[in-house]
Design a protein around this motif. Structure first.
Motif, short mmCIF file in Angstrom:
data_model
loop_
_atom_site.label_atom_id
_atom_site.label_comp_id
_atom_site.label_asym_id
_atom_site.label_seq_id
_atom_site.Cartn_x
_atom_site.Cartn_y
_atom_site.Cartn_z
N UNK A 160 10.77 -42.17 32.98
CA UNK A 160 12.22 -42.29 33.20
C UNK A 160 12.80 -40.94 33.57
N UNK A 161 13.63 -40.95 34.60
CA UNK A 161 14.35 -39.74 34.98
C UNK A 161 15.82 -40.02 34.82
N UNK A 162 16.51 -39.08 34.22
CA UNK A 162 17.94 -39.26 34.03
C UNK A 162 18.66 -38.04 34.61
N UNK A 163 19.26 -38.24 35.77
CA UNK A 163 20.04 -37.20 36.43
C UNK A 163 19.26 -35.89 36.59
N UNK A 164 18.05 -36.00 37.09
CA UNK A 164 17.21 -34.80 37.25
C UNK A 164 17.60 -34.06 38.54
N UNK A 165 17.90 -32.77 38.39
CA UNK A 165 18.23 -31.94 39.54
C UNK A 165 17.30 -30.74 39.56
N UNK A 166 16.94 -30.31 40.76
CA UNK A 166 16.12 -29.10 40.92
C UNK A 166 16.77 -28.23 41.99
N UNK A 175 16.66 -31.21 44.84
CA UNK A 175 16.84 -32.51 44.21
C UNK A 175 18.17 -32.46 43.49
N UNK A 176 19.04 -33.42 43.76
CA UNK A 176 20.42 -33.29 43.32
C UNK A 176 20.89 -34.34 42.34
N UNK A 177 20.06 -34.73 41.40
CA UNK A 177 20.53 -35.72 40.43
C UNK A 177 19.88 -37.07 40.70
N UNK A 178 18.63 -37.21 40.26
CA UNK A 178 17.89 -38.45 40.49
C UNK A 178 17.68 -39.17 39.16
N UNK A 179 18.06 -40.43 39.12
CA UNK A 179 17.80 -41.27 37.95
C UNK A 179 16.90 -42.40 38.40
N UNK A 180 15.91 -42.70 37.55
CA UNK A 180 14.85 -43.60 37.99
C UNK A 180 14.09 -44.10 36.78
N UNK A 181 13.67 -45.36 36.81
CA UNK A 181 12.77 -45.86 35.76
C UNK A 181 11.58 -46.51 36.44
N UNK A 182 10.38 -46.06 36.08
CA UNK A 182 9.17 -46.58 36.71
C UNK A 182 8.39 -47.38 35.68
N UNK A 183 8.05 -48.62 36.04
CA UNK A 183 7.31 -49.49 35.12
C UNK A 183 5.81 -49.19 35.21
N UNK A 194 6.91 -32.46 42.05
CA UNK A 194 6.52 -31.27 41.28
C UNK A 194 7.32 -31.17 39.98
N UNK A 195 8.56 -31.62 40.01
CA UNK A 195 9.37 -31.59 38.79
C UNK A 195 8.85 -32.61 37.77
N UNK A 209 12.98 -28.40 35.96
CA UNK A 209 14.21 -29.07 36.36
C UNK A 209 15.40 -28.20 35.98
N UNK A 210 16.43 -28.21 36.84
CA UNK A 210 17.64 -27.43 36.58
C UNK A 210 18.51 -28.14 35.55
N UNK A 211 18.52 -29.45 35.66
CA UNK A 211 19.20 -30.25 34.63
C UNK A 211 18.57 -31.64 34.60
N UNK A 212 18.96 -32.40 33.60
CA UNK A 212 18.47 -33.77 33.51
C UNK A 212 17.34 -33.92 32.51
N UNK A 213 16.96 -35.16 32.29
CA UNK A 213 15.96 -35.48 31.28
C UNK A 213 14.83 -36.28 31.91
N UNK A 214 13.61 -35.96 31.52
CA UNK A 214 12.45 -36.73 31.95
C UNK A 214 11.77 -37.27 30.70
N UNK A 215 11.48 -38.56 30.69
CA UNK A 215 10.78 -39.18 29.56
C UNK A 215 9.49 -39.81 30.03
N UNK A 216 8.45 -39.59 29.23
CA UNK A 216 7.17 -40.26 29.45
C UNK A 216 6.95 -41.16 28.26
N UNK A 217 6.77 -42.46 28.49
CA UNK A 217 6.61 -43.40 27.39
C UNK A 217 7.72 -43.24 26.35
N UNK A 218 8.91 -43.00 26.83
CA UNK A 218 10.06 -42.90 25.93
C UNK A 218 10.24 -41.55 25.26
N UNK A 219 9.27 -40.65 25.48
CA UNK A 219 9.33 -39.35 24.82
C UNK A 219 9.86 -38.30 25.80
N UNK A 220 10.81 -37.50 25.35
CA UNK A 220 11.38 -36.49 26.24
C UNK A 220 10.36 -35.39 26.49
#
Ligand code: ADP
Ligand code: MG
Length: 336
Positions: free
Chosen positions: A8-14, A33-41, A61-62, A69-80
């Motif tokens: 899961x990506x939440x407003x990821x910017x680079x 990258x200017x603020x990408x939100x995404x959920x991959x199953x 690469x981010x 990442x400059x801002x935003x949150x990345x989660x793998x299996x729900x873990x930040x």
């Protein structure tokens, strides 16, 4: 979908580069990258498409943790897993691996292929010598190469075989998510087809999730479950692949499809776009695509366009998509 997303990506910017200088104008950063939100199953193949320079590789690469990442949150299996220094970021994201566009260039010409594969094991999980050899052979077998390939050197292989080696190199690390960055570019059509089939076969066998970065829309159409279209560092449309290709909504997506040589977009009137995207160092106000859009109105420039649901599973960042679909005429003639 009921399953939790694997990524899961939440407003990821680079933002890349940029410098503040004393008594001189600062150098602006590139908002790659200017603020990408995404959920991959899990198990999904998500295509990421868009013109060269739109930020696909930087996003990859981010996610990988190679580019902070400059801002935003990345989660793998729900873990930040974001907000870490590079070394820790890579450690937390070992389940994510990246296949380079040109694996030949990433191989050491003086090392046998087996040596390179073993080295990867040593670096990432300190595997003992006795267990390395069988794992190297298993990885080679997984990509359809003989065990003897491990004793040979990169120059002895063809382009297609080097792609297989590039894949073996990451499969040996047992990833769950694989980022494939233009994996078939520069290959002959026939070799391309075997590489794509191999990717599908491996995914089925190993339960992998792919992020498939490509500018080749015909390949994306064949392979991907869903497609995210990027423009100037943002996702402007995301949808199941059948929808992207059957009923694209964003004027940019429509133009991309219309310009693709090996696609016949069903019933779509091609809307040519001209020129190039603006520089990522100067992101425009309002809709990112306004400067090239045939349907632009003043309101498009006044307000930022964010992804919003159009229909289930289909999101688009265009305030006019419905009118355009209903046949609104272009507001300007870009051919002029
Ligand atoms: N190291 C860097 N420093 C500054 N700008 C960069 C760097 N790498 C890429 N860029 C810029 O970031 C933007 C996105 O690049 P990239 O992610 O490579 O796009 P893509 O993979 O879609 O072609 C482009 O404008 C590119 O020029
Ligand atoms: Mg790239």
């Amino acid at each position: 979908m009921l399953t939790a997303p694997v990524l899961e990506l939440d407003d990821v910017a680079v933002h890349l580069g940029g410098k503040r200088r004393w008594f001189r104008p600062s150098i602006p950063s590139v908002k790659a990258v200017g603020g990408v939100s995404l959920a991959v199953q899990a198990g999904e193949i998500l295509g990421i498409v868009g013109e060269s320079g739109c930020g696909k590789t930087t996003l990859g690469r981010a996610i990988l943790g190679l580019q902070r990442e400059t801002r935003g949150t990345i989660r793998l299996d729900g873990k930040v897993v974001s907000g870490q220094a590079p070394r820790e970021a890579r450690r937390l994201r070992r389940a994510v691996q990246y296949v380079h566009q040109d694996p030949g260039a990433a191989l050491d010409p003086w090392w046998s292929v087996g040596h390179t594969l073993e080295e990867g094991l040593v670096i990432t999980d300190g595997a003992k010598r006795a267990e390395r050899r069988p794992r190297v052979e298993a990885a080679l077998a997984a990509v359809g190469l003989e065990p003897s390939a491990g004793r040979r050197y990169p120059h002895e292989f063809s382009g297609g075989q080097l792609r297989r080696i590039g894949l073996a190199r990451i499969l040996i690390l047992d990833p769950r998510i694989v980022i494939l960055d233009e994996p078939t570019s520069g290959l002959d059509m026939s070799v391309q087809a075997t590489v794509l089939n191999l990717l599908l076969e491996i995914r089925a066998r190993r339960d992998l999730t792919y992020l498939f970065i490509s500018h080749d829309l015909s390949v994306v159409r064949r392979l991907c479950d869903r497609v995210a279209v990027m423009y100037l560092g943002r996702i402007v449309e995301i949808a199941p692949a059948t929808r992207t290709f059957g009923r694209p909504l964003h004027p940019y997506t429509r133009a991309l499809l219309a310009a693709a040589p090996r696609l016949e977009p069903g019933g779509l009137k091609p809307v040519p776009i001209r020129g190039e995207p603006p520089s990522a160092a100067r992101i425009p106000q309002g809709c990112l695509f306004a400067g090239r859009c045939p349907y632009v109105e003043p309101a498009c420039i006044a307000e930022e366009q964010v992804l919003a649901p159009a229909e289930d599973g289909h999101e688009v960042a265009c305030r006019r998509w419905r009118e355009i679909e209903d046949g609104a005429p272009p507001t300007r003639d870009l051919a002029a």
